[in-house]
Design a protein around this motif. Sequence first.
Motif, mmCIF file in Angstrom:
data_model
loop_
_atom_site.group_PDB
_atom_site.id
_atom_site.type_symbol
_atom_site.label_atom_id
_atom_site.label_comp_id
_atom_site.label_asym_id
_atom_site.label_seq_id
_atom_site.Cartn_x
_atom_site.Cartn_y
_atom_site.Cartn_z
ATOM 1 N N ALA A 114 0.866 -0.842 0.381
ATOM 2 C CA ALA A 114 -0.144 -0.351 0.148
ATOM 3 C C ALA A 114 1.206 1.186 0.358
ATOM 4 N N GLU A 115 1.979 1.110 -0.285
ATOM 5 C CA GLU A 115 2.964 2.410 -0.355
ATOM 6 C C GLU A 115 3.380 3.293 0.806
ATOM 7 N N LEU A 116 3.227 2.363 1.662
ATOM 8 C CA LEU A 116 3.722 2.902 3.503
ATOM 9 C C LEU A 116 4.483 2.569 3.864
ATOM 10 N N GLU A 117 5.009 3.222 4.785
ATOM 11 C CA GLU A 117 6.954 3.187 5.303
ATOM 12 C C GLU A 117 6.481 2.104 6.219
ATOM 13 N N ILE A 118 7.295 0.796 6.778
ATOM 14 C CA ILE A 118 6.918 0.653 7.560
ATOM 15 C C ILE A 118 8.740 0.921 9.108
ATOM 16 N N THR A 119 7.796 1.682 10.110
ATOM 17 C CA THR A 119 9.583 1.643 10.517
ATOM 18 C C THR A 119 9.090 2.350 12.420
ATOM 19 N N ASP A 120 10.453 2.112 12.927
ATOM 20 C CA ASP A 120 10.067 1.818 13.986
ATOM 21 C C ASP A 120 10.780 3.493 14.808
ATOM 22 N N LYS A 121 10.523 4.156 14.173
ATOM 23 C CA LYS A 121 11.107 5.200 14.155
ATOM 24 C C LYS A 121 9.883 6.576 13.722
ATOM 25 N N GLN A 122 9.797 7.212 14.777
ATOM 26 C CA GLN A 122 8.596 8.727 14.938
ATOM 27 C C GLN A 122 6.690 7.398 14.020
ATOM 28 N N PRO A 123 7.026 6.769 14.402
ATOM 29 C CA PRO A 123 5.145 6.772 13.543
ATOM 30 C C PRO A 123 4.457 7.036 13.784
ATOM 31 N N CYS A 124 4.043 7.454 12.669
ATOM 32 C CA CYS A 124 2.380 7.803 12.830
ATOM 33 C C CYS A 124 0.706 6.989 12.978
#
Length: 264
Positions: A114-124
């Motif tokens: 779905a073109e979302l960024e997977i991260t554990d840094k300041q997630p929305c």
Amino acid sequence: MADMVSTLAWPRITGIVSDLDGVVYRGKNAIEDAVEAFKAWQAERIPFCFVTNNSTHTAGDVVSKLRGFGLEAGEENVVTSAVTAAKMIRQTYPAGTRTYVIGAPSLKKAITDAELEITDKQPCVVVMGLDREITYEKLTIAVDAILKGAVLIGTNPDLLLPTQTGFEPGAGACLTAVSAAARVKPIIVGKPEVHMIEAALSQLGTDRASTLMIGDQIPTDIQAGKRAGLCSVLVTTGVPPIDDPSLLAPDFTVSSLKQIFLKR
């Protein structure tokens, strides 16, 4: 509650929406009566679509599993909470939105697709599904992100999942812990919400008044079916029913899908 085997009370049915875990199979084992029932409905050209709260499998995984049981199905016959969650996020957030994911590879794939960024840094956004490799660190990252403003989304609130030997904690068990610690109410994607039911109805092209909802859990499957306006059937091959008068009761209760009488 209607008599379980009455052929007089069953409505006219032109389509079926059904859960999987506890209905068609338990863990790796097929529920033979259910497989035979779906084969019979397929022979009668009654269309069906499966809706699963379980985010640990892709639609392709589900199809392969069903075919292994001898039941032919295509990916168009399966709606998963993982893909539905990703679509719901994109309805509100743009591509590239930072998203922290607790869940299986299938959920992560749906999020990246779905073109979302997977991260554990300041997630929305924090998305939680069933994670059999859950750790305290993952829970801590999720709670911290939510307390700093991230939205909490749960693929489903299921507390229990049926296995071939008994039961295991569902995604809702960890989701409850995180929501309690962060003191927020999660946005639920799967049943008992109607998002997947509506997607299934759109796929089937059938009228909700003549579409049957089948599930093994009153708090999720049956509530979703009733809220969506579907005649709802509880099958007792999965999670044991709970006695909660605040919940909408199923229209029918059966011990085998073979007891369902479909009038065309």
